[in-house]
Design an enzyme around this catalytic site. Structure first.
Site, PDB file in Angstrom:
ATOM      1  N   ASP A 148       0.794  -0.923   0.181  1.00 17.21           N
ATOM      2  CA  ASP A 148       0.204  -0.133  -0.216  1.00 17.21           C
ATOM      3  C   ASP A 148       0.258   1.538  -0.074  1.00 17.21           C
ATOM      4  OD1 ASP A 148      -2.877   1.561   0.370  1.00 17.21           O
ATOM      5  OD2 ASP A 148      -3.714  -0.230   1.743  1.00 17.21           O
ATOM      6  N   GLU A 181      -0.807   1.799  -4.806  1.00 16.80           N
ATOM      7  CA  GLU A 181      -0.159   2.563  -5.519  1.00 16.80           C
ATOM      8  C   GLU A 181      -1.524   4.298  -5.892  1.00 16.80           C
ATOM      9  OE1 GLU A 181       1.900   6.461  -7.347  1.00 16.80           O
ATOM     10  OE2 GLU A 181       0.885   4.735  -7.460  1.00 16.80           O
ATOM     11  N   TRP A 182      -2.012   3.391  -5.988  1.00 18.36           N
ATOM     12  CA  TRP A 182      -3.313   4.332  -5.967  1.00 18.36           C
ATOM     13  C   TRP A 182      -3.234   4.536  -7.673  1.00 18.36           C
ATOM     14  CZ3 TRP A 182      -2.170   7.388  -1.122  1.00 18.36           C
ATOM     15  CH2 TRP A 182      -2.329   6.109  -0.112  1.00 18.36           C
ATOM     16  N   GLY A 183      -3.144   4.699  -8.088  1.00 16.05           N
ATOM     17  CA  GLY A 183      -2.320   5.556  -9.829  1.00 16.05           C
ATOM     18  C   GLY A 183      -1.906   6.346  -9.739  1.00 16.05           C
ATOM     19  N   ASN A 185       1.411   8.118  -9.319  1.00 16.07           N
ATOM     20  CA  ASN A 185       2.375   8.646  -9.923  1.00 16.07           C
ATOM     21  C   ASN A 185       2.482   7.661 -10.678  1.00 16.07           C
ATOM     22  OD1 ASN A 185       3.969  10.299  -7.630  1.00 16.07           O
ATOM     23  ND2 ASN A 185       3.647   8.864  -7.157  1.00 16.07           N
ATOM     24  N   ASP A 203      -9.425   3.682  -3.952  1.00 16.30           N
ATOM     25  CA  ASP A 203     -10.170   2.599  -3.390  1.00 16.30           C
ATOM     26  C   ASP A 203     -11.655   2.504  -4.166  1.00 16.30           C
ATOM     27  OD1 ASP A 203      -8.105   2.001  -2.049  1.00 16.30           O
ATOM     28  OD2 ASP A 203      -9.148   2.164  -0.106  1.00 16.30           O
TER      29      ASP A 203
HETATM   30  C1  GAL Z   1      -6.042   1.550   0.746  1.00 10.73           C
HETATM   31  C2  GAL Z   1      -5.986   0.148  -0.110  1.00 10.73           C
HETATM   32  C3  GAL Z   1      -7.036  -0.491   0.466  1.00 10.73           C
HETATM   33  C4  GAL Z   1      -6.483  -1.529   1.452  1.00 10.73           C
HETATM   34  C5  GAL Z   1      -6.585  -0.663   2.344  1.00 10.73           C
HETATM   35  C6  GAL Z   1      -6.479  -1.041   3.821  1.00 10.73           C
HETATM   36  O1  GAL Z   1      -4.455   1.943   0.440  1.00 10.73           O
HETATM   37  O2  GAL Z   1      -6.418   0.518  -1.495  1.00 10.73           O
HETATM   38  O3  GAL Z   1      -7.672  -1.802  -1.029  1.00 10.73           O
HETATM   39  O4  GAL Z   1      -5.945  -1.895   1.480  1.00 10.73           O
HETATM   40  O5  GAL Z   1      -5.854   0.741   1.791  1.00 10.73           O
HETATM   41  O6  GAL Z   1      -6.090  -0.213   4.396  1.00 10.73           O
END
Ligand code: GAL
Length: 388
Positions: A148, A181-183, A185, A203
């Site tokens: 994460d 890394e949520w995209g 970068n 998410d």
């Molecule tokens: C977010 C991630 C989720 C989950 C969560 C856990 O950053 O995108 O899929 O893993 O953390 O805290």
């Protein structure tokens, strides 16, 4: 002499090419992850029970392999050696025993941690402990690491994820590396050598039209995948996040759309529902062999958006043996009628047999045009086989 020194300096200043375990995800990984339903409310019994159901329900036979324990498994502090340990109340038997149990079912074991100092729930993150943690995961028998991006401070994403990738490689156990890394970068530009999949967005949530500060409904996650197709392929996948199929905030058509679009996008298929409460309709969606074969096609192409009419999108995925998958999605609030004129699909060559995945039958050939109704938020998923 000077030239020799300059050459040496040059070699030293070029970062070593990233090494990852090759060939672990030649097709998109399939499995289950605890986060979308349970968040941090997880424990050993739940994970074991889920593994049992994955096998008994037929999901394992359909291809689901990885059981991934997401955030919430850790004890709040590292031990005196600096090692990570599970929360003793939630996982009294320890992670090695859990991995052994999962392996005994013919499944693979995944775990979550974070590239920052702490996870999004304040548990110990991996920053500065990468090699030590990688050895720990290897000793437990971990097969998949989701990593994460919370609490990363000013860290550079590429460098940080590369460090963990190198650490996994050095630990010697083949482990799929999933960058979460949520995209932020644009990992699709640099993560292909570092990991096997990378998140493209924030998410997902089990809601079609929601747009929150930290999470997005299905409709928006889908829109954000457009244009990323050129970065995906065997062993390096775009990850639009785990499935919400079967979760309470989605209707049955929305669950079907989630699954179908993930299939054509060659997205990892990580179920995120409570398998103990899964209805037969949801199990039928998650185990549909034709849809999964589209996802797992060895050519490894991600669908591209072929057309975007208001409220109506067409996604097209090239497959092996000159086959095509076409997914129509109705994002509007009314039923729409598709008027399909095969001549509009310039990539088709000759005549094809059309298999309708959700009707589970052949519906004729491309020799004649057709009209098909598509319900609100639903999909029509077709597979075209060349006749010659
Ligand atoms: C977010 C991630 C989720 C989950 C969560 C856990 O950053 O995108 O899929 O893993 O953390 O805290």
């Amino acid at each position: 002499m000077i030239i020799k020194w300059i050459a040496m300096l040059l070699v030293m200043s070029v970062p070593a090419t990233a090494q990852k375990f090759e060939g672990l995800a030649l097709t998109p990984p399939m499995g289950w992850n605890s986060w979308n339903t349970f968040e941090v409310h997880i424990n050993e019994d739940l994970i074991k029970e889920t593994a049992d159901i994955l096998v008994m329900s037929g999901m394992k036979d359909a291809g689901y392999r990885y059981i991934v324990v997401d955030d919430g498994w850790e004890a709040p502090e590292r031990d005196i050696n600096g090692d990570l340990n599970p929360d003793p109340g939630k996982f009294p038997g320890g992670m090695k025993a859990l991995a052994d149990y999962i392996h005994s079912k013919g499944l693979k074991f995944g775990i979550h941690n974070c590239a920052g100092n702490t996870t999004c729930n304040g548990l110990p993150g991996g920053r500065g402990h990468e090699y030590q943690d990688a050895r720990r995961y290897a000793s437990w028998g971990v097969d998949y690491l989701k990593y994460d991006w919370c609490d990363h401070g000013t860290a550079d994403a590429r460098e940080t994820y590369k460090t963990m990738s190198d650490a996994l490689f050095a630990a010697g156990r083949p482990i799929i590396f999933s960058l979460c890394e949520w995209g932020n970068n644009q990992p699709w530009l640099w993560a292909g050598d570092i990991g096997h999949l990378w998140r493209t967005t924030g998410d997902i949530t089990d809601c079609y039209n929601c747009q929150g500060e930290y999470d997005l409904g299905l409709r928006f996650i889908i829109q954000l995948q457009d244009g990323l197709e050129k970065y995906a392929g065997p062993d390096h996948w775009n990850d639009p996040d785990m499935l919400e199929t079967g979760n309470p905030g989605l209707t049955l058509p929305e669950s079907r759309s989630n699954f179908s679009i993930w299939c054509v996008l060659a997205a990892p298929l990580m179920a995120g529902n409570d398998l103990r409460k899964m209805t037969p309709e949801i199990l039928d969606i998650l185990t549909n062999r034709e849809a999964i074969a589209i996802n797992q096609d060895p050519l490894g192409k991600q669908a591209y958006k072929y057309m975007d009419h208001p409220g109506k999108q067409i996604w097209v995925k090239e497959m092996t043996n000159r086959r095509w998958a076409i997914c129509y999605h109705n994002s509007s609030d009314q039923t729409v009628t598709l008027r399909i004129n095969w001549r509009h699909f310039g990539f088709l060559e000759g005549e094809y047999e059309i298999f309708d995945v959700w009707q589970d039958k052949s519906i004729g050939t491309t020799s004649r045009n057709r009209n098909m109704d598509i319900a609100s938020h639903d999909v029509i998923l077709l597979k075209l086989h060349p006749l010659k």
